[in-house]
Structure formats: C-alpha cells, structure tokens
Design an enzyme around this catalytic site. Structure first.
Site, PDB file in Angstrom:
ATOM      1  N   GLU A 192       0.726   4.748  10.660  1.00  0.00           N
ATOM      2  CA  GLU A 192      -0.720   4.805  10.445  1.00  0.00           C
ATOM      3  C   GLU A 192      -1.373   5.819  11.383  1.00  0.00           C
ATOM      4  O   GLU A 192      -2.423   5.578  11.960  1.00  0.00           O
ATOM      5  CB  GLU A 192      -1.334   3.416  10.566  1.00  0.00           C
ATOM      6  N   GLY A 193      -0.706   6.951  11.511  1.00  0.00           N
ATOM      7  CA  GLY A 193      -1.177   8.035  12.359  1.00  0.00           C
ATOM      8  C   GLY A 193      -0.375   8.107  13.634  1.00  0.00           C
ATOM      9  O   GLY A 193      -0.429   7.208  14.468  1.00  0.00           O
ATOM     10  N   THR A 194       0.419   9.168  13.788  1.00  0.00           N
ATOM     11  CA  THR A 194       1.188   9.328  15.025  1.00  0.00           C
ATOM     12  C   THR A 194       0.246   9.564  16.197  1.00  0.00           C
ATOM     13  O   THR A 194      -0.928   9.902  16.027  1.00  0.00           O
ATOM     14  CB  THR A 194       2.142  10.523  14.908  1.00  0.00           C
ATOM     15  N   PHE A 229       0.867  -1.173   0.000  1.00  0.00           N
ATOM     16  CA  PHE A 229       0.000   0.000   0.000  1.00  0.00           C
ATOM     17  C   PHE A 229       0.905   1.224   0.000  1.00  0.00           C
ATOM     18  O   PHE A 229       1.548   1.526   1.005  1.00  0.00           O
ATOM     19  CB  PHE A 229      -0.876  -0.033   1.255  1.00  0.00           C
ATOM     20  N   TRP A 233       8.772   3.914   3.375  1.00  0.00           N
ATOM     21  CA  TRP A 233       8.258   3.150   4.513  1.00  0.00           C
ATOM     22  C   TRP A 233       7.122   2.227   4.090  1.00  0.00           C
ATOM     23  O   TRP A 233       6.095   2.133   4.758  1.00  0.00           O
ATOM     24  CB  TRP A 233       7.781   4.087   5.641  1.00  0.00           C
ATOM     25  N   LEU A 263      13.543  -7.232  34.062  1.00  0.00           N
ATOM     26  CA  LEU A 263      14.509  -8.228  33.615  1.00  0.00           C
ATOM     27  C   LEU A 263      15.944  -7.751  33.765  1.00  0.00           C
ATOM     28  O   LEU A 263      16.879  -8.511  33.505  1.00  0.00           O
ATOM     29  CB  LEU A 263      14.245  -8.603  32.153  1.00  0.00           C
TER      30      LEU A 263
END
Length: 387
Positions: free
Chosen positions: A366-368, A132, A165, A341
């Site tokens: 996909e949107g900050t 996409f 990206w 840990l």
C-alpha cells in the site's frame, strides 16, 4: 512497571467508547488469535472463514462506514481496532483492512444504491468476504501502467488480465477489480464464481504467512453492464481506497511494535545474565527507553491524524507521513527487540521475529517507503519526482 501507554498517558486522549472498542478487540485477539498464531504462521494458513462471523460481531468490517449494517464508529476507534489486531499479527489486520477499508469502501464510495444494498450488509455481517484487485505482476508502485483490460461487448464488459499479491483472494466471494477501459481506469464488482475467474494461493512467503495471498487470473470474464462502479473515475478511485487502508496501517504497525516491546520487557526481567536480570543492565534499559519513546511518539502522531480525519481535514500526504514514520519505527523496534531475546528471539515461541518478518511487508505494501517519501517531497516542494 509502566506500559508505554501509561508512560505517554494515552488513555487520557481517548473517549470511553474508543477505549471500549480497543478493549473488546484486544480481548478477541487474546482469546481467538494469539493461541494459534505460531501454528498459523508456521503452516502458512489463516482461518478467515471461521473467524469472519466473530470479527463481524465486533463490528470490525467497515466499522468506519455509515449505514448498510456498518458500525459507523470514529476514525480513532477504527485505528485502535487495527492496532489491537496487528498486536496479534499483521495478517489479521490485513484481512480486516482489505474487507473494510478497500473492498467495502470502494462499494460505499463509488457504487450505486443497488450495489451498496446488495453487498455491504452481507460484507458487514461477515457472510461475504471481499478482495481488492489492483496490483499486477509488473505494476505495483505504478498502478497506472496496469494491463488488465475491460472491453465493452454489447451491454456487457469482458475483463482479461492478472492480479498479484491479493489478500483474501482465495476466500473472497466478491472481487473489486480495477481495469483499463477506453475511458480510463474503472472499478468492477466481480463475483468470484463467475466463469473465467481463478484464484491461486501464493505460497513460499517468509512474511505475512498467517494471511491468505493470491494471484488472480481473468480469462475473458464476462460481467453485466451494471457491474461497474459508476462513481470511480480514473486512478483516483483505487487510490482513495488505499488512503483509507494506509490510515489503518498508521495505527496497526504500532500494535506489532507494542507487542514486541512488551515481550522484550517480560523476557529481560526474567532472564538472568551474570547473576542478575538482563533488564537490570544499562544497555538493556537504554534500548527499551529508546523504543518506548519511538512507539509513544508514533502513537501520538496516529491519534493526531485520527482527529484530523474525524474533522474531515486529513490530507493524503499526512497519511503518507504517518505510514512512513510508524512502519519504519515499528520495524526498527521489532528488530531491536529480537536482539534482546538473543537466540530465543528467532523462534516462534516468541512473537518478535514473526512481527519483524510481517513488518517487512507492511513497510512496502500500500505504498513503499520510497513512494511515501516522494508524496511528502512533492507536498513540500510542489514538484513531482515520480518520473
């Protein structure tokens, strides 16, 4: 000892079919993903082609879509599948999300009957992989500014520009490319063997290393007139697909968080400090309790949004609220588990820092978080603060 699911009685909120989907994907992740994740993360690889047929056999590709070989399952079942994939690694969920929620959804929602028949059955079967192509080097949060252009030349379209990206870009057979035309933003189906198309793997990542990320170049790529997705009009086209993918993230991020908590509980119960298990100290239990409550709250929110989606009542700002809350919570949980840990937490012998690194990307793609804050703010006030 109780798990977080048991603490919140999550199974009582699920239908038998939804539990079966969850358990099947969990079994696949345990058998085929987990034994190799440290190696894939360290080497920056992911065997997408090898795994695609098995993922398809589980119905993972386009599982929320109807027809054309897609499973047509509920939003909850799809969300639970995303959660189990991301409990293994965010890269696995990203591959499935891009294939189904982005590329296949774009074709299913905006394509012609011929385009759907040509591509969707093969994509559902895992024979064809998609990507996409929306984000550009200078335009992430503001896709309306994209520079990639599609120009009419007779009956053809000629596309020029670059994308960045792009998950699955180096293995995709078909790219859903968004470009600016004289009429506005439009979507195109671009077979990746078309002359003028090139995909370069993006390396040197510190996050989502077990995922294939590409930069795409379009050098006067010529496509026939029927390559355009006719029902995708303007920016609403790609944004509609992104809302589908964000819904999967609402569930998926919690899978990574759940895996971190399970690892932290197991580790602290077996690690002795000052002659007793680390889990026996109040500070440890306080951290685990707070993280369990945050995870359980996120799961209840995800399930609520899924039921809204199944009734056709889910609004974009509600998806934004889910992604904002659950990615923030998951990242905070992963970081806190790392502290439990100690030095072991920074190694690939344990999954927590791998998850934390991945969630840094999940928080912003996909949107900050900031974009989703503004989406929610606009819904609450009626005033847009994007400009």
């Amino acid at each position: 000892m109780s798990t977080v699911d048991e603490l919140f009685a999550i199974d009582t909120l699920l239908q038998p079919e939804e539990q079966q989907v969850r358990d099947a994907v969990r079994g696949f992740a345990t058998r085929r993903l987990r034994p190799h994740l440290a190696e894939w993360f360290e080497s920056g690889t992911f065997p997408a082609r090898e795994l695609a047929p098995e993922m398809a056999a589980l119905g993972l590709f386009g599982m929320h879509l109807d027809g054309y070989g897609c499973a047509g399952l509920s939003a909850t079942a799809y969300g639970l599948a995303c959660q189990e994939l991301e409990a293994a690694d965010s890269g696995a969920r990203s591959m499935v999300s891009v294939q189904g929620s982005l590329a296949m959804t774009a074709i299913h929602r905006y394509g012609t009957d011929e385009q759907k028949r040509e591509w969707l059955p093969r994509m559902a079967a895992g024979d064809v992989l998609g990507c996409f192509a929306l984000t550009e080097p200078d335009y992430g949060s503001n896709p309306a500014g994209m520079r990639t252009r599609a120009v009419r030349d007779g009956n053809d379209w000629v596309l020029s520009g670059s994308k960045m990206w792009i998950t699955n870009g180096t293995v995709a057979d078909i790219a859903v490319v968004w470009a600016r035309t004289e009429e506005g933003i439009a979507g195109f189906l671009l077979p990746t063997d078309t002359p003028g198309f090139a995909a370069r793997e993006m390396r040197h990542k510190l996050s989502l290393r077990a995922s294939l990320t590409a930069e795409l170049d379009l050098d006067e790529v010529r496509l026939p007139g029927d390559a355009r997705l006719p029902d995708a009009r303007g920016l609403a086209g790609p944004l509609g697909c992104l809302s589908e993918a964000r819904f999967g993230i609402v569930f998926g991020a919690l899978g990574a968080a759940r895996d971190c908590i399970a690892c932290a509980i197991d580790y602290t119960c077996s690690r002795e400090v000052f002659d007793k298990p680390l889990a026996g100290y109040q500070l440890t239990q306080a951290k685990l309790a707070d993280m369990a409550v945050a995870l359980g709250t996120g799961q209840l929110l995800a399930l609520h949004l899924a039921r809204l989606k199944e009734r056709g009542e889910l609004r974009p700002e509600q998806v934004s609220a889910g992604k904002l809350n659950n990615t923030r919570a998951a990242l905070a949980i992963a970081r806190e588990c790392r502290t439990l840990l100690g030095a072991n937490g920074i190694t690939l012998d344990y999954p927590v820092l791998r998850h934390a690194n991945n969630l840094e990307s999940v928080l912003t793609y996909e949107g900050t978080a900031e974009v989703h804050q503004l989406v929610i703010g606009q819904a609450l006030t009626g005033s847009s603060a994007f400009r």
